[in-house]
Design a protein around this motif. Sequence first.
Motif, PDB file in Angstrom:
ATOM      1  N   GLY A 190      -4.748   2.891  -0.714  1.00 24.42           N
ATOM      2  CA  GLY A 190      -5.745   1.986  -0.168  1.00 24.42           C
ATOM      3  C   GLY A 190      -6.662   2.691   0.816  1.00 24.42           C
ATOM      4  N   LEU A 191      -6.806   2.125   2.006  1.00 24.42           N
ATOM      5  CA  LEU A 191      -7.634   2.769   3.018  1.00 24.42           C
ATOM      6  C   LEU A 191      -7.019   4.086   3.464  1.00 24.42           C
ATOM      7  CD1 LEU A 191     -10.279   2.307   4.518  1.00 24.42           C
ATOM      8  CD2 LEU A 191      -8.974   1.237   6.362  1.00 24.42           C
ATOM      9  N   GLY A 192      -5.694   4.206   3.357  1.00 23.02           N
ATOM     10  CA  GLY A 192      -5.027   5.472   3.666  1.00 23.02           C
ATOM     11  C   GLY A 192      -5.491   6.597   2.767  1.00 23.02           C
ATOM     12  N   GLU A 196      -1.546  -4.845   4.292  1.00 19.86           N
ATOM     13  CA  GLU A 196      -1.254  -3.944   3.176  1.00 19.86           C
ATOM     14  C   GLU A 196      -0.183  -2.926   3.563  1.00 19.86           C
ATOM     15  OE1 GLU A 196      -5.030  -3.162   0.523  1.00 19.86           O
ATOM     16  OE2 GLU A 196      -5.604  -3.188   2.641  1.00 19.86           O
ATOM     17  N   ALA A 197      -0.207  -2.477   4.819  1.00 17.65           N
ATOM     18  CA  ALA A 197       0.832  -1.556   5.290  1.00 17.65           C
ATOM     19  C   ALA A 197       2.179  -2.263   5.356  1.00 17.65           C
ATOM     20  CB  ALA A 197       0.453  -0.990   6.653  1.00 17.65           C
ATOM     21  N   VAL A 198       2.182  -3.483   5.860  1.00 15.94           N
ATOM     22  CA  VAL A 198       3.428  -4.250   5.976  1.00 15.94           C
ATOM     23  C   VAL A 198       4.022  -4.495   4.592  1.00 15.94           C
ATOM     24  CG1 VAL A 198       4.407  -6.469   6.662  1.00 15.94           C
ATOM     25  CG2 VAL A 198       2.723  -5.342   8.137  1.00 15.94           C
ATOM     26  N   ARG A 199       3.178  -4.909   3.668  1.00 17.01           N
ATOM     27  CA  ARG A 199       3.667  -5.338   2.355  1.00 17.01           C
ATOM     28  C   ARG A 199       3.981  -4.191   1.417  1.00 17.01           C
ATOM     29  NH1 ARG A 199      -0.750 -10.291   2.506  1.00 17.01           N
ATOM     30  NH2 ARG A 199       0.501 -11.630   3.877  1.00 17.01           N
ATOM     31  N   SER A 200       3.515  -3.002   1.746  1.00 14.34           N
ATOM     32  CA  SER A 200       3.845  -1.835   0.927  1.00 14.34           C
ATOM     33  C   SER A 200       4.885  -0.942   1.606  1.00 14.34           C
ATOM     34  CB  SER A 200       2.583  -1.010   0.629  1.00 14.34           C
ATOM     35  OG  SER A 200       2.032  -0.474   1.824  1.00 14.34           O
ATOM     36  N   ALA A 201       5.408  -1.353   2.762  1.00  8.54           N
ATOM     37  CA  ALA A 201       6.329  -0.507   3.523  1.00  8.54           C
ATOM     38  C   ALA A 201       7.557  -0.135   2.709  1.00  8.54           C
ATOM     39  CB  ALA A 201       6.743  -1.208   4.814  1.00  8.54           C
ATOM     40  N   ALA A 202       8.124  -1.096   1.990  1.00  8.20           N
ATOM     41  CA  ALA A 202       9.321  -0.810   1.196  1.00  8.20           C
ATOM     42  C   ALA A 202       9.009   0.175   0.082  1.00  8.20           C
ATOM     43  CB  ALA A 202       9.893  -2.105   0.623  1.00  8.20           C
ATOM     44  N   PRO A 239      -0.173  -2.905 -11.344  1.00 12.90           N
ATOM     45  CA  PRO A 239      -1.103  -3.290 -10.274  1.00 12.90           C
ATOM     46  C   PRO A 239      -0.504  -4.374  -9.384  1.00 12.90           C
ATOM     47  CG  PRO A 239      -2.178  -3.293 -12.432  1.00 12.90           C
ATOM     48  CD  PRO A 239      -0.717  -3.168 -12.683  1.00 12.90           C
ATOM     49  N   THR A 240      -0.702  -4.222  -8.071  1.00  9.85           N
ATOM     50  CA  THR A 240      -0.187  -5.173  -7.092  1.00  9.85           C
ATOM     51  C   THR A 240      -1.273  -5.463  -6.070  1.00  9.85           C
ATOM     52  OG1 THR A 240       2.054  -4.267  -7.326  1.00  9.85           O
ATOM     53  CG2 THR A 240       1.614  -5.601  -5.373  1.00  9.85           C
ATOM     54  N   ASP A 241      -1.434  -6.734  -5.728  1.00  2.00           N
ATOM     55  CA  ASP A 241      -2.377  -7.109  -4.678  1.00  2.00           C
ATOM     56  C   ASP A 241      -1.641  -7.018  -3.348  1.00  2.00           C
ATOM     57  OD1 ASP A 241      -4.247  -8.134  -2.979  1.00  2.00           O
ATOM     58  OD2 ASP A 241      -4.314 -10.135  -3.862  1.00  2.00           O
ATOM     59  N   TRP A 242      -1.829  -5.906  -2.639  1.00  2.00           N
ATOM     60  CA  TRP A 242      -1.092  -5.680  -1.403  1.00  2.00           C
ATOM     61  C   TRP A 242      -1.604  -6.532  -0.255  1.00  2.00           C
ATOM     62  CZ3 TRP A 242       3.271  -3.583  -2.478  1.00  2.00           C
ATOM     63  CH2 TRP A 242       3.368  -2.675  -3.528  1.00  2.00           C
ATOM     64  N   MET A 243      -2.715  -7.251  -0.457  1.00  2.00           N
ATOM     65  CA  MET A 243      -3.176  -8.192   0.566  1.00  2.00           C
ATOM     66  C   MET A 243      -2.475  -9.533   0.451  1.00  2.00           C
ATOM     67  SD  MET A 243      -7.277  -7.640   0.742  1.00  2.00           S
ATOM     68  CE  MET A 243      -8.034  -6.009   0.890  1.00  2.00           C
ATOM     69  N   SER A 244      -1.815  -9.777  -0.675  1.00  2.00           N
ATOM     70  CA  SER A 244      -1.198 -11.066  -0.929  1.00  2.00           C
ATOM     71  C   SER A 244       0.239 -11.098  -0.434  1.00  2.00           C
ATOM     72  CB  SER A 244      -1.224 -11.370  -2.434  1.00  2.00           C
ATOM     73  OG  SER A 244      -0.401 -12.469  -2.750  1.00  2.00           O
TER      74      SER A 244
END
Length: 268
Positions: free
Chosen positions: A111-113, A41-47, A241-246
Motif C-alpha cells: 500500500g502506502l508502504g 490498513e496497517a492494523v488489518r494487515s498486521a497478522a 485481493p483484499t480490501d485492507w481498509m475494510s
Amino acid sequence: MSISIQHFGTPERPMVGVHLAPDNGASPRARFLLCRPIGQEAVRSAAVFRVAAERLSREGVETLRFDYHGTGDSPGDEQAQSLDDWVRDTLTAHQQLAGDGSVPVHWFGMGLGAVIALRAALLAPTPPRHLVLWEPVLDGAAYLEALLAGHRQELAMMFAQPWAQLRASGKVQEPQVPGDVLGFALGERLVAGLRELGALKLAPALRRGLRITCALKPGQANPFEAHAGLPALRLHTVEHPTDWMSSQAMGTAIAPPDIPRVMLATLN
C-alpha cells in the motif's frame, strides 16, 4: 525462531520494530525489511506481516517489521507526520537491519508502504537488492477519497443505516482531511503529500540498478507497460485481493500465499 522487540532510531524520531531471526539459529541467507501501510490498513494487515515473517524465518531469512515514527507502537505525534518523514524512517530501519552489509537486504512494502519504500530506495547509500511493491498506492487523491469512503462505509455498517440517512440524522459528521479518518489522524503535511502523489515512477529506481517486483490487483490498469520486458522488473497479479481498509479484513491470520512466495522468489 527468535523474536525480539527492537527500539531504534534517532532521539528525535524513535521507532519500535519486531525482529525475527532465521529458524534454528542459522545464519541468514538474506534479510527482508517489511514496510507496512498506515492507519487501519496497517492494523488489518498486521497478522499477514507476522505470518509472512514467520514463513521467511523458516526459509532462513531474517526480517524486521517496524512502525514509522508517530504510528503504531512507535512514539510520536501522529498528525505531525509526512511521507518524507517516513522515507527517512525507512532508511533508518534499513540501517538497523543491514548491519555490516555482509548479507543482502530486500524490501517489501504494501500500500502506502510500497510508495515510501520506493522513494527511500532512491536515497539509500546502499540500496536494497530487490524491492517488492505490493498493491502500491498509484494515485494519492484517489487514495484519500477511498479512505473517506471507507470511513463512511464503516459507520454505515456500525449503525446499520445508509450513509445519507445516517448523515441526515445528525448522528455523524462528514469526514474530512486533514482530520480523523477511520480512527487515525491525517495531518496537513501528510494530506498535502498524498494530494501531490501521482503516478508511481519506477524508471529512476530501475536506472539505479534495483530489481523490482510490482504486484497489482486483477483487472487493474498496468501503469508500467513502458518498462515491459525489462529483466529487472517483474509484474505479478495479486491472487487473493483484499480490501485492507475494510473491517472484513480484520483478523486475517493467513498470509495470502502468493505474498511469501513472491518474496522468496526474489532470493534466486
